[in-house]
Each structure stands twice: as structure tokens, then as C-alpha cells.
Design a protein around this motif. Structure first.
Motif, PDB file in Angstrom:
ATOM      1  N   SER A  42     -12.469 -10.433  16.408  1.00 40.56           N
ATOM      2  CA  SER A  42     -12.915 -11.236  15.602  1.00 40.56           C
ATOM      3  C   SER A  42     -12.681 -10.493  13.947  1.00 40.56           C
ATOM      4  O   SER A  42     -13.209 -10.896  12.992  1.00 40.56           O
ATOM      5  N   MET A  43     -12.017  -9.402  14.151  1.00 38.81           N
ATOM      6  CA  MET A  43     -11.846  -8.313  12.888  1.00 38.81           C
ATOM      7  C   MET A  43     -10.727  -9.046  11.942  1.00 38.81           C
ATOM      8  O   MET A  43      -9.720  -9.567  12.351  1.00 38.81           O
ATOM      9  N   THR A  44     -11.102  -9.113  10.764  1.00 38.13           N
ATOM     10  CA  THR A  44     -10.352  -9.817   9.673  1.00 38.13           C
ATOM     11  C   THR A  44      -9.392  -8.471   9.080  1.00 38.13           C
ATOM     12  O   THR A  44      -9.563  -7.435   9.477  1.00 38.13           O
ATOM     13  N   LYS A  45      -8.314  -8.950   8.365  1.00 47.79           N
ATOM     14  CA  LYS A  45      -7.433  -7.799   8.178  1.00 47.79           C
ATOM     15  C   LYS A  45      -8.111  -6.743   7.050  1.00 47.79           C
ATOM     16  O   LYS A  45      -7.664  -5.705   7.151  1.00 47.79           O
ATOM     17  N   ALA A  46      -8.853  -7.271   6.042  1.00 45.56           N
ATOM     18  CA  ALA A  46      -9.632  -6.329   5.277  1.00 45.56           C
ATOM     19  C   ALA A  46     -10.341  -5.449   6.177  1.00 45.56           C
ATOM     20  O   ALA A  46     -10.370  -4.120   5.649  1.00 45.56           O
ATOM     21  N   GLU A  47     -11.103  -5.942   7.177  1.00 45.27           N
ATOM     22  CA  GLU A  47     -11.805  -4.919   7.938  1.00 45.27           C
ATOM     23  C   GLU A  47     -11.047  -4.064   8.499  1.00 45.27           C
ATOM     24  O   GLU A  47     -11.362  -2.771   8.647  1.00 45.27           O
ATOM     25  N   PHE A  48      -9.866  -4.506   9.168  1.00 46.40           N
ATOM     26  CA  PHE A  48      -8.835  -3.523   9.846  1.00 46.40           C
ATOM     27  C   PHE A  48      -8.709  -2.434   9.215  1.00 46.40           C
ATOM     28  O   PHE A  48      -8.322  -1.340   9.299  1.00 46.40           O
ATOM     29  N   ILE A  49      -8.054  -2.775   7.784  1.00 44.78           N
ATOM     30  CA  ILE A  49      -7.526  -1.952   6.818  1.00 44.78           C
ATOM     31  C   ILE A  49      -8.692  -0.833   6.436  1.00 44.78           C
ATOM     32  O   ILE A  49      -8.084   0.369   6.509  1.00 44.78           O
ATOM     33  N   LYS A  50      -9.715  -1.296   6.192  1.00 37.72           N
ATOM     34  CA  LYS A  50     -10.950  -0.324   6.037  1.00 37.72           C
ATOM     35  C   LYS A  50     -11.207   0.700   7.022  1.00 37.72           C
ATOM     36  O   LYS A  50     -11.307   1.702   6.895  1.00 37.72           O
ATOM     37  N   GLU A  51     -11.240   0.213   8.225  1.00 36.74           N
ATOM     38  CA  GLU A  51     -11.654   0.912   9.645  1.00 36.74           C
ATOM     39  C   GLU A  51     -10.300   1.944   9.822  1.00 36.74           C
ATOM     40  O   GLU A  51     -10.756   2.991  10.320  1.00 36.74           O
ATOM     41  N   VAL A  52      -9.195   1.408   9.860  1.00 38.69           N
ATOM     42  CA  VAL A  52      -8.126   2.101  10.278  1.00 38.69           C
ATOM     43  C   VAL A  52      -7.937   3.392   9.251  1.00 38.69           C
ATOM     44  O   VAL A  52      -7.432   4.461   9.714  1.00 38.69           O
ATOM     45  N   LEU A  53      -8.166   3.212   7.954  1.00 34.32           N
ATOM     46  CA  LEU A  53      -7.931   4.289   6.870  1.00 34.32           C
ATOM     47  C   LEU A  53      -9.208   5.189   6.744  1.00 34.32           C
ATOM     48  O   LEU A  53      -9.025   6.307   6.250  1.00 34.32           O
ATOM     49  N   ASP A  54     -10.399   4.876   7.377  1.00 33.63           N
ATOM     50  CA  ASP A  54     -11.646   5.558   7.358  1.00 33.63           C
ATOM     51  C   ASP A  54     -11.620   6.801   7.996  1.00 33.63           C
ATOM     52  O   ASP A  54     -11.060   6.782   9.031  1.00 33.63           O
ATOM     53  N   GLY A  55     -11.832   7.837   7.385  1.00 35.77           N
ATOM     54  CA  GLY A  55     -11.620   9.113   7.997  1.00 35.77           C
ATOM     55  C   GLY A  55     -10.354   9.728   8.473  1.00 35.77           C
ATOM     56  O   GLY A  55     -10.518  10.838   9.061  1.00 35.77           O
ATOM     57  N   ILE A  56      -9.417   9.042   7.691  1.00 32.00           N
ATOM     58  CA  ILE A  56      -8.224   9.860   8.049  1.00 32.00           C
ATOM     59  C   ILE A  56      -7.723  11.190   7.446  1.00 32.00           C
ATOM     60  O   ILE A  56      -7.836  11.178   5.973  1.00 32.00           O
ATOM     61  N   ALA A  57      -7.840  12.366   7.900  1.00 31.78           N
ATOM     62  CA  ALA A  57      -7.473  13.544   7.247  1.00 31.78           C
ATOM     63  C   ALA A  57      -5.979  13.400   6.730  1.00 31.78           C
ATOM     64  O   ALA A  57      -5.260  12.802   7.273  1.00 31.78           O
ATOM     65  N   PRO A  58      -5.629  14.084   5.602  1.00 34.85           N
ATOM     66  CA  PRO A  58      -4.358  14.231   5.173  1.00 34.85           C
ATOM     67  C   PRO A  58      -3.573  14.821   6.300  1.00 34.85           C
ATOM     68  O   PRO A  58      -3.721  15.804   7.161  1.00 34.85           O
ATOM     69  N   PRO A  59      -2.233  14.341   6.452  1.00 34.92           N
ATOM     70  CA  PRO A  59      -1.307  14.624   7.270  1.00 34.92           C
ATOM     71  C   PRO A  59      -0.855  15.923   7.206  1.00 34.92           C
ATOM     72  O   PRO A  59      -1.077  16.648   6.140  1.00 34.92           O
ATOM     73  N   PRO A  60      -0.610  16.795   8.316  1.00 34.03           N
ATOM     74  CA  PRO A  60      -0.363  18.266   8.347  1.00 34.03           C
ATOM     75  C   PRO A  60       1.063  18.445   7.351  1.00 34.03           C
ATOM     76  O   PRO A  60       2.006  17.285   7.534  1.00 34.03           O
ATOM     77  N   GLN A  61       1.112  19.470   6.796  1.00 28.95           N
ATOM     78  CA  GLN A  61       2.144  19.705   5.689  1.00 28.95           C
ATOM     79  C   GLN A  61       3.700  19.398   6.288  1.00 28.95           C
ATOM     80  O   GLN A  61       4.633  19.169   5.856  1.00 28.95           O
ATOM     81  N   TYR A  62       3.854  19.748   7.513  1.00 34.28           N
ATOM     82  CA  TYR A  62       4.951  19.716   8.486  1.00 34.28           C
ATOM     83  C   TYR A  62       5.695  18.333   8.699  1.00 34.28           C
ATOM     84  O   TYR A  62       6.750  18.255   9.008  1.00 34.28           O
ATOM     85  N   PHE A  63       4.581  17.277   8.786  1.00 35.35           N
ATOM     86  CA  PHE A  63       4.923  15.919   9.217  1.00 35.35           C
ATOM     87  C   PHE A  63       6.195  15.490   8.345  1.00 35.35           C
ATOM     88  O   PHE A  63       7.206  14.775   8.919  1.00 35.35           O
TER      89      PHE A  63
END
Length: 469
Positions: free
Chosen positions: A212-233
Motif C-alpha cells: 500500500s506504500m506510495t512513492k512519497a511514503e517510500f522516499i520518506k521512510e527509506v531516507l529517514d535515519g540514514i547516517a552520512p556514508p563513511p568517508q571511504y565509500f
């Protein structure tokens, strides 16, 4: 048909060996490739393809070396560009491997070239997907790692939503899911400890596949709480894109025994970092002055990648006996190829020459408790933000920043002050203590970390979100 997952716990990474009728495909190989060559030879088979699900950021893949050794074709998904020879597949392109086929499903979102490989068995049945960082068990790949893209992370998250629903969720429920990572990887947020699953189960339990997830809901949830990537990535991703020195030469150079005199000479003349990979207990008791501790018994390679900012940094090793080659190998997995050698005989040989030895003061929590309320005490908590917010020591003297960002937070450290440092159990706090001590800061380690603190009489507080007050 044979499928084997070759899982490396310290990287939380899964490579795959697929064999049918004497032909082999390797998916997302590690830097050290001889293991795949030996396995194929033991099966009287030949490696035909090396499939890369995307340009990996968290480790250096072995695809370039393996292709040179075997003549196998490196296959990337649509849009991939490299400085070495590859086959850039089209969406839905099919590759024959013995009696089975592998179909490329272009699934952009984690990165632009990200692809999922669909294995169709001898009977024409869709058997499994090798989903890379597109789909994990319990999560999906972070959409903020594209190399030199003018797209935003929101744009990529939207692509990932479409890829999952148009290419993955339309597949049969009984398909086996072989992801590139499990719990512990920084490529996602909520990865399962399981490393092999079933697509139908993921449709029921993985938040990102909610019907039932909309694209807007997905974008919000998948990005929520993501820490900055490690510097070596970004640096590892570029190595995977542009190539690298062969692993055998890296191992030969790094796996060189050095006398204490030669070791000290190289440290002084080459600007080499002395990296001590023994246990935190051993390091605390005795170590070479200005050396940095990152132990093999923890998340070694990711912590090296997070804390040593220059991939070309010359490195000298202090290791447990017999762990020299393993250490060089694990460094190379994340692109640290400039190891100059190791201290032959370890710390005992250094002591035998009467060279300077230092230690770190480490005190039990009951001793710390007696001095905690002193006005002059400074406490540094180096756990991750989520750990700190969940529960931490109560008091105005508490400072907090995650070990991952110690280099960015040196400005809040007063070199004229003394710091009592803790993490959850002791591994990370000794890493932090070694870095601070090498930079002239007085440090004391709290043995047992927060696990010991919360079982003592010291005051702790549960985090309360300000919006709920």
C-alpha cells in the motif's frame, strides 16, 4: 546447478559462486580472488562470467584481478562506464551458463547502474535473484551513493521504488533472495541477520515492499535515519570503477617482516601510521607510542575505512602472531594498499630492544563511580547517536560524538583536559583513546563501557524526543 554463498562477516558481504555443466559465474567477488579460482578448478569448471551488481562503495571488489587471472567477462548493468574492459548489459539481457541462464534486471536506485540478476534453472523456472544492494532482507539499499550524479537522493529513492515494484515484486513469491549484505553493513539501515531469504517473506515483512506504500511514503521512510556514508565509500566506489593494483603484489609488499629497527626507521622516514590490530586489552597494557588501535576482533575493515582518511597512507602493522597476512588482506578489501610490513615478533620484540612503550589507564566502573561527581571530570561517550539517545550517563560533564566522526570533532576536545572515555563494551572506546592519545590528549578508559555503567549505581537517563515534551 550449484549455488554457494561465500559470506564475509567482517564486511557483512555475500559473494556468490554459481556453477552449471562446467561453467561458473562469480557475483560480487572479494578482493582476494584465488579462492574462486581454486574452487572452480576443484569442480573441474571454468569461470566464464563475473557479474557486478553495481559499483560497490563499502569494499573493493576482486572483479578486475579475477578477469585477468581467468579471462572471464566482467558484466555490469546498463549505464556502467569503466576504464577497463567490461560487457555493459542491456536490461533483460540473458547470459547462458551451462544449463541455466542469468537474466539482467536493471534496478536503479541504490546507484544508477544497479542491477539484479535473475537465475533461471535447467527447467526454465525462475529460481533466485542476486539482488545486490537493491533488496536486502529487511531493508533496501541506501539511495545516496551515486558517483558524480546530478540526481538527488530523493530522485534515486524514487527510482528504487519503481525498480522494486516493477522488477522485483512482480516475481514469484517462492524465488530465493541472495542479497549482497546482511546486518552490520552501512549500505542500509535495518538489515536482517539472515543472509538468504524468500521473496514472499520479504513482501510480507520488509517495510520497503509494503503493497500500500506510495512513492512519497517510500522516499520518506527509506531516507529517514540514514547516517552520512563513511568517508571511504566514494573512494572505494571510484577504485571499483577505475581499477586498482593487483592483490598479489599488495599482499607481497605488506606481508613483509620488519625488525624493530627497520620498523622504527620506516615510521620516522615514510610518515607511516603504526596500526595495532591486537585486542583492546593487549593494546591498553602496552603499545608503541603514537600507534592507533583498531582490533581484528571487531569491525576492523569498516573502522579503518571510517577513521583513516587517506587510502594511500603508508601503514606499519603490529599484529598477533600468525595474523599478518590476514591483516594485509582485510586492509586491501577496503582499498588500503600501502602496507609497508609488520613488526616481526610483535610487541615483545619491540620490548626486547628496550624501545619506548606506552599504556592507557583503564579503570573499572566502580572506581569511576567514586569520582563521577567531581566538578573537574570530563566524560566522552563515543557510541552511535541511536545508542546515546536510547540511554546515557546523566550529567553536565558528558560529551558525546560517535567514533565515526572523531576527526570532525577534534575542535570540541580540550587538550589541556583529561577525558574518561566509554563506548558500549570497550572496543570503540580504546580506538578513540588511541587516536586522542596520539594527538596529545590525556585519556582514561572506562572498562566494560556502558554495559558496565548501566549495571552500576551511576545515574543514567532515557532519551525523550523534545516533540513529546
Amino acid at each position: 546447478m550449484k549455488i554457494e554463498q561465500i559470506y564475509t562477516g567482517c564486511l557483512a558481504q555475500g559473494a556468490y559462486y554459481i556453477e552449471s555443466n562446467g561453467e561458473v559465474a562469480i557475483i560480487d567477488p572479494l578482493r582476494e580472488t584465488q579462492q574462486y579460482v581454486d574452487k572452480a578448478e576443484s569442480e573441474d569448471a571454468k569461470i566464464k562470467y563475473i557479474f557486478e551488481t553495481h559499483f560497490h562503495a563499502d569494499f573493493v571488489s576482486g572483479h578486475v584481478d579475477l578477469a585477468k587471472k581467468t579471462g572471464a567477462t566482467i558484466v555490469y548493468g546498463p549505464g556502467a562506464e569503466t576504464t577497463y574492459d567490461i560487457h555493459t548489459a542491456k536490461d533483460n539481457e540473458v547470459f547462458k551458463l551451462g544449463h541455466v541462464t542469468i537474466k539482467v534486471l536493471h534496478t536503479p536506485g541504490h546507484t544508477l547502474e544497479s542491477s539484479t540478476f535473475l537465475l533461471v534453472d535447467e527447467n526454465g523456472k525462475e529460481h533466485a535473484i542476486f539482488s545486490g544492494d537493491t533488496l536486502f532482507l529487511g531493508d533496501v539499499g541506501r539511495p545516496d551513493l551515486a558517483i558524480k550524479s546530478d540526481l538527488t537522493k530523493e530522485d534515486l529513492a524514487g527510482m528504487l521504488y519503481d525498480s522494486l515494484r516493477q522488477k522485483i515484486m512482480t516475481l514469484p513469491d517462492d524465488i530465493i533472495v541472495y542479497p549482497a549484505h546482511g546486518a552490520g553493513s552501512a549500505c542500509g539501515k535495518n538489515l536482517s541477520k539472515e543472509t538468504i531469504g524468500i521473496l514472499g517473506d520479504q513482501k510480507k515483512t520488509n517495510y520497503a515492499l509494503r503493497a500500500s506504500m506510495t512513492k512519497a511514503e517510500f522516499i520518506k521512510e527509506v531516507l529517514d535515519g540514514i547516517a552520512p556514508p563513511p568517508q571511504y565509500f566514494a573512494k572505494n566506489a571510484m577504485m571499483n570503477k577505475s581499477g586498482y593494483d593487483d592483490f598479489d603484489s599488495i599482499l607481497q609488499k605488506g606481508n613483509t617482516p620488519l625488525t624493530p629497527e627497520k620498523f622504527e626507521y620506516l615510521a620516522n622516514t615514510e610518515g607511516a601510521l603504526v596500526l595495532d590490530v591486537r585486542t583492546e586489552q593487549d593494546f591498553v597494557k602496552a603499545h608503541i607510542p603514537n600507534s592507533i588501535f583498531i582490533g581484528l576482533n571487531g569491525g576492523f575493515a569498516p573502522w579503518v575505512g571510517a577513521l583513516i582518511t587517506d587510502l594511500k597512507q603508508p601503514i606499519l602493522l603490529v599484529t598477533p602472531s600468525g595474523k599478518e597476512q590476514e591483516t594485509v588482506t582485510r586492509l586491501s578489501r577496503v582499498g588500503y594498499d600501502n602496507t609497508l610490513g609488520y613488526l616481526n615478533g610483535g610487541i615483545e620484540s619491540w620490548k626486547a630492544t628496550a624501545k619506548d612503550i606506552e599504556s592507557i589507564t583503564s579503570i573499572p566502573v566502580d572506581q569511576f563511580s567514586k569520582i563521577f561527581n567531581s566538578d573537574r571530570i570530563n566524560v566522552l561517550d563515543v557510541r552511535k547517536d541511536g545508542e546515546y539517545k536510547s540511554e546515557h550517563l546523566k550529567g553536565d560533564q558528558i560529551k558525546h560524538f560517535a567514533l565515526d566522526y572523531i576527526n570532525e570533532n577534534m575542535n570540541v576536545i580540550d587538550k589541556n583536559q583529561e577525558y574518561y572515555i566509554h563506548c558500549a563494551g570497550g572496543y570503540r572506546s580504546v580506538i578513540a583513546a588511541s587516536i586522542l592519545k596520539a594527538r596529545g590528549v590525556n585519556v582514561i578508559d572506562i572498562a566494560g563501557g556502558f554495559s558496565a555503567i548501566k549495571n552500576s549505581d551511576l545515574p543514567t537517563t532515557n532519551y525523550v524526543c523534545p516533540s513529546t515534551l
